[in-house]
Design a protein around this motif. Structure first.
Motif, PDB file in Angstrom:
ATOM      1  N   ILE A 123       3.264  10.252   5.930  1.00  0.00           N
ATOM      2  CA  ILE A 123       2.150   9.640   6.654  1.00  0.00           C
ATOM      3  C   ILE A 123       2.311   9.860   8.156  1.00  0.00           C
ATOM      4  O   ILE A 123       3.328   9.482   8.750  1.00  0.00           O
ATOM      5  N   LEU A 124       1.291  10.451   8.772  1.00  0.00           N
ATOM      6  CA  LEU A 124       1.247  10.629  10.228  1.00  0.00           C
ATOM      7  C   LEU A 124       0.420   9.514  10.835  1.00  0.00           C
ATOM      8  O   LEU A 124      -0.695   9.238  10.373  1.00  0.00           O
ATOM      9  N   LEU A 125       0.945   8.883  11.886  1.00  0.00           N
ATOM     10  CA  LEU A 125       0.245   7.793  12.561  1.00  0.00           C
ATOM     11  C   LEU A 125      -0.107   8.199  13.990  1.00  0.00           C
ATOM     12  O   LEU A 125       0.753   8.662  14.748  1.00  0.00           O
ATOM     13  N   LEU A 126      -1.383   8.028  14.347  1.00  0.00           N
ATOM     14  CA  LEU A 126      -1.883   8.320  15.688  1.00  0.00           C
ATOM     15  C   LEU A 126      -2.416   7.040  16.320  1.00  0.00           C
ATOM     16  O   LEU A 126      -3.058   6.239  15.634  1.00  0.00           O
ATOM     17  N   THR A 130       0.503   0.211  15.478  1.00  0.00           N
ATOM     18  CA  THR A 130       0.938   1.417  14.773  1.00  0.00           C
ATOM     19  C   THR A 130       2.404   1.325  14.390  1.00  0.00           C
ATOM     20  O   THR A 130       2.805   1.718  13.289  1.00  0.00           O
ATOM     21  N   GLU A 131       3.232   0.790  15.293  1.00  0.00           N
ATOM     22  CA  GLU A 131       4.652   0.644  14.980  1.00  0.00           C
ATOM     23  C   GLU A 131       4.862  -0.361  13.851  1.00  0.00           C
ATOM     24  O   GLU A 131       5.729  -0.169  12.983  1.00  0.00           O
ATOM     25  N   GLU A 132       4.071  -1.447  13.845  1.00  0.00           N
ATOM     26  CA  GLU A 132       4.144  -2.393  12.724  1.00  0.00           C
ATOM     27  C   GLU A 132       3.752  -1.697  11.425  1.00  0.00           C
ATOM     28  O   GLU A 132       4.388  -1.886  10.377  1.00  0.00           O
ATOM     29  N   ALA A 133       2.700  -0.878  11.489  1.00  0.00           N
ATOM     30  CA  ALA A 133       2.243  -0.156  10.299  1.00  0.00           C
ATOM     31  C   ALA A 133       3.329   0.784   9.791  1.00  0.00           C
ATOM     32  O   ALA A 133       3.550   0.906   8.583  1.00  0.00           O
ATOM     33  N   ALA A 134       4.025   1.457  10.712  1.00  0.00           N
ATOM     34  CA  ALA A 134       5.087   2.375  10.315  1.00  0.00           C
ATOM     35  C   ALA A 134       6.227   1.641   9.618  1.00  0.00           C
ATOM     36  O   ALA A 134       6.792   2.126   8.630  1.00  0.00           O
ATOM     37  N   ARG A 135       6.577   0.452  10.122  1.00  0.00           N
ATOM     38  CA  ARG A 135       7.633  -0.334   9.466  1.00  0.00           C
ATOM     39  C   ARG A 135       7.215  -0.708   8.047  1.00  0.00           C
ATOM     40  O   ARG A 135       8.020  -0.659   7.109  1.00  0.00           O
ATOM     41  N   LEU A 136       5.962  -1.099   7.902  1.00  0.00           N
ATOM     42  CA  LEU A 136       5.467  -1.474   6.581  1.00  0.00           C
ATOM     43  C   LEU A 136       5.458  -0.271   5.645  1.00  0.00           C
ATOM     44  O   LEU A 136       5.849  -0.376   4.466  1.00  0.00           O
ATOM     45  N   LEU A 137       5.017   0.869   6.137  1.00  0.00           N
ATOM     46  CA  LEU A 137       4.972   2.075   5.308  1.00  0.00           C
ATOM     47  C   LEU A 137       6.371   2.449   4.825  1.00  0.00           C
ATOM     48  O   LEU A 137       6.560   2.814   3.654  1.00  0.00           O
ATOM     49  N   GLN A 138       7.341   2.356   5.723  1.00  0.00           N
ATOM     50  CA  GLN A 138       8.707   2.682   5.330  1.00  0.00           C
ATOM     51  C   GLN A 138       9.206   1.718   4.261  1.00  0.00           C
ATOM     52  O   GLN A 138       9.856   2.131   3.294  1.00  0.00           O
ATOM     53  N   ALA A 139       8.899   0.434   4.408  1.00  0.00           N
ATOM     54  CA  ALA A 139       9.311  -0.556   3.422  1.00  0.00           C
ATOM     55  C   ALA A 139       8.628  -0.325   2.081  1.00  0.00           C
ATOM     56  O   ALA A 139       9.163  -0.703   1.024  1.00  0.00           O
ATOM     57  N   PRO A 145       6.991   7.599   7.366  1.00  0.00           N
ATOM     58  CA  PRO A 145       6.033   7.616   8.477  1.00  0.00           C
ATOM     59  C   PRO A 145       6.573   8.371   9.684  1.00  0.00           C
ATOM     60  O   PRO A 145       7.770   8.344   9.971  1.00  0.00           O
ATOM     61  N   ARG A 146       5.673   9.036  10.393  1.00  0.00           N
ATOM     62  CA  ARG A 146       6.009   9.661  11.671  1.00  0.00           C
ATOM     63  C   ARG A 146       4.890   9.344  12.655  1.00  0.00           C
ATOM     64  O   ARG A 146       3.712   9.524  12.332  1.00  0.00           O
ATOM     65  N   ILE A 147       5.272   8.857  13.844  1.00  0.00           N
ATOM     66  CA  ILE A 147       4.298   8.488  14.879  1.00  0.00           C
ATOM     67  C   ILE A 147       4.250   9.589  15.924  1.00  0.00           C
ATOM     68  O   ILE A 147       5.287  10.013  16.441  1.00  0.00           O
ATOM     69  N   PHE A 148       3.046  10.031  16.250  1.00  0.00           N
ATOM     70  CA  PHE A 148       2.871  11.018  17.332  1.00  0.00           C
ATOM     71  C   PHE A 148       2.651  10.289  18.642  1.00  0.00           C
ATOM     72  O   PHE A 148       1.798   9.400  18.743  1.00  0.00           O
ATOM     73  N   ASP A 149       3.390  10.674  19.667  1.00  0.00           N
ATOM     74  CA  ASP A 149       3.260  10.104  21.007  1.00  0.00           C
ATOM     75  C   ASP A 149       2.247  10.959  21.781  1.00  0.00           C
ATOM     76  O   ASP A 149       2.512  12.135  22.065  1.00  0.00           O
ATOM     77  N   PRO A 150       1.085  10.405  22.151  1.00  0.00           N
ATOM     78  CA  PRO A 150       0.048  11.222  22.802  1.00  0.00           C
ATOM     79  C   PRO A 150       0.309  11.512  24.276  1.00  0.00           C
ATOM     80  O   PRO A 150      -0.457  12.275  24.878  1.00  0.00           O
ATOM     81  N   ARG A 151       1.352  10.938  24.860  1.00  0.00           N
ATOM     82  CA  ARG A 151       1.627  11.192  26.274  1.00  0.00           C
ATOM     83  C   ARG A 151       1.927  12.673  26.488  1.00  0.00           C
ATOM     84  O   ARG A 151       2.751  13.255  25.781  1.00  0.00           O
ATOM     85  N   GLY A 152       1.244  13.276  27.439  1.00  0.00           N
ATOM     86  CA  GLY A 152       1.457  14.689  27.729  1.00  0.00           C
ATOM     87  C   GLY A 152       0.555  15.628  26.943  1.00  0.00           C
ATOM     88  O   GLY A 152       0.577  16.841  27.192  1.00  0.00           O
ATOM     89  N   LEU A 153      -0.231  15.098  26.026  1.00  0.00           N
ATOM     90  CA  LEU A 153      -1.159  15.960  25.288  1.00  0.00           C
ATOM     91  C   LEU A 153      -2.316  16.336  26.206  1.00  0.00           C
ATOM     92  O   LEU A 153      -3.001  15.455  26.737  1.00  0.00           O
ATOM     93  N   PRO A 154      -2.583  17.619  26.409  1.00  0.00           N
ATOM     94  CA  PRO A 154      -3.675  18.007  27.306  1.00  0.00           C
ATOM     95  C   PRO A 154      -5.037  17.738  26.681  1.00  0.00           C
ATOM     96  O   PRO A 154      -5.156  17.497  25.475  1.00  0.00           O
ATOM     97  N   GLN A 155      -6.066  17.780  27.521  1.00  0.00           N
ATOM     98  CA  GLN A 155      -7.424  17.658  27.030  1.00  0.00           C
ATOM     99  C   GLN A 155      -7.759  18.850  26.132  1.00  0.00           C
ATOM    100  O   GLN A 155      -7.274  19.959  26.349  1.00  0.00           O
ATOM    101  N   MET A 168      -2.840   9.870   6.765  1.00  0.00           N
ATOM    102  CA  MET A 168      -2.783   9.525   8.187  1.00  0.00           C
ATOM    103  C   MET A 168      -3.249   8.093   8.414  1.00  0.00           C
ATOM    104  O   MET A 168      -3.999   7.531   7.602  1.00  0.00           O
ATOM    105  N   VAL A 169      -2.815   7.549   9.549  1.00  0.00           N
ATOM    106  CA  VAL A 169      -3.315   6.280  10.078  1.00  0.00           C
ATOM    107  C   VAL A 169      -3.819   6.563  11.482  1.00  0.00           C
ATOM    108  O   VAL A 169      -3.088   7.128  12.307  1.00  0.00           O
ATOM    109  N   TRP A 170      -5.065   6.201  11.750  1.00  0.00           N
ATOM    110  CA  TRP A 170      -5.639   6.326  13.095  1.00  0.00           C
ATOM    111  C   TRP A 170      -5.906   4.926  13.633  1.00  0.00           C
ATOM    112  O   TRP A 170      -6.619   4.139  13.011  1.00  0.00           O
ATOM    113  N   CYS A 171      -5.335   4.602  14.786  1.00  0.00           N
ATOM    114  CA  CYS A 171      -5.510   3.279  15.380  1.00  0.00           C
ATOM    115  C   CYS A 171      -5.915   3.432  16.842  1.00  0.00           C
ATOM    116  O   CYS A 171      -5.157   3.986  17.644  1.00  0.00           O
TER     117      CYS A 171
END
Length: 238
Positions: free
Chosen positions: A34-37, A51-60, A65-75, A99-102
C-alpha cells in the motif's frame, strides 16, 4: 458468442464474464503493498499525521505500507521525468497494489500538492497503466466543520486513473483538535473511521489483487487492440 439481437457486437472481442477468472486458484501470499500519499508539507501537517496513523494500522493488519514524502517534488511538467523525486513516486506507484490518498481541504478543494503527486503518476507506461485495477482509499482533513469536497474530488481522480475506490472514506473535521502534541491521533469517532477505512482497504486489496487485470479488462479496448493488430498485419503484407 453474441446473439442476433446484438448486431453491433464484435464477436471476436466479446467475452462472457467468467467467475473462475475472478477466483484464481493461485493467490498471492505476500503482504498487501500500500502506497500512502498526503497533501501538505507543513511542519505539523495533519494530513501527514492521519497518513502516519493509517500506515500504523495497515501494518498491524498485515499490509506493507510505504509513505511518499512530497517535499521536493517539482510541479508537473516543471522538471524532466528522470527527476529523482518523480522517479521515486512512479516506482512506488508501480510497486503498490493499493493506495491511500489523504488531502487537506483548502479553498473547498484538495491541495495543489496532492494534485501534483497524482498528476506525476502517468496514465500509461508503455502499454501498462500504473494505477489500473489497484485499490484506493480516500481521506481528508479540514480546519473547520466536516466537509467532503476533497474526498469527492479524489474519487473522481481515482475513477479517471481506473482504480477500485473502496466505498468507505474518512473526513476529519477541526483536525487541529484531534491530535496530541506528539502527533498521535486522539481516540474519537474520527479515529475509528480511519480504522474502518484501512480495514476495508486491506480486505478489498486481498480480494481483488489477483484478478485486478481481469476486473478492468474492457470490451472496447479489446476491440481497439484487435483493430490495431489487424492494421499492423495488413501493413506488413503490403
Amino acid at each position: 458468442m453474441p446473439s442476433p439481437e446484438l448486431p453491433n457486437i464484435d464477436g471476436s472481442s466479446f467475452r462472457r464474464p467468467d467467475v473462475a477468472r475472478l477466483l484464481p486458484a493461485e493467490r498471492a501470499t505476500h503482504p498487501p503493498r500500500i502506497l500512502l500519499l498526503y497533501g501538505s508539507v507543513r511542519e505539523r501537517s495533519y494530513s501527514r499525521l492521519v497518513t502516519e496513523e493509517a500506515a500504523r494500522l495497515l501494518q498491524a493488519m498485515g499490509a506493507e505500507p510505504r509513505i511518499f514524502d512530497p517535499r521536493g517534488l517539482p510541479q508537473p511538467d516543471g522538471a524532466p521525468e528522470d527527476n529523482p523525486k518523480v522517479q521515486e513516486l512512479r516506482e512506488l506507484a508501480q510497486w503498490s497494489e493499493g493506495m491511500v490518498w489523504c488531502s487537506p481541504e483548502r479553498h473547498g478543494a484538495m491541495t495543489g500538492i496532492m494534485k501534483s503527486q497524482i498528476d506525476w503518476i502517468p496514465l500509461a507506461v508503455g502499454s501498462v497503466r500504473p494505477t489500473q485495477g489497484k485499490t484506493l482509499a480516500v481521506m481528508e482533513v479540514s480546519g473547520g466543520s466536516q466537509s467532503f469536497n476533497a474526498v469527492n474530488q479524489l474519487r473522481v481522480l481515482g475513477r479517471w486513473m481506473r482504480m477500485l475506490t473502496i466505498p468507505n472514506q474518512s473526513s476529519v473535521a477541526k483536525a487541529f483538535a484531534e491530535f496530541e502534541e506528539d502527533g498521535r491521533m486522539k481516540p474519537s469517532p474520527y479515529y475509528e473511521r480511519v480504522v474502518d477505512v484501512m480495514e476495508e482497504l486491506v480486505k478489498f486489496t486481498l480480494l481483488t489483487r489477483d484478478c485486478s487485470g481481469y476486473l478492468v479488462d474492457r470490451y472496447s479496448e479489446r476491440r481497439e487492440s484487435a483493430e490495431a493488430l489487424s492494421k499492423r498485419v495488413n501493413l506488413r503484407s503490403i
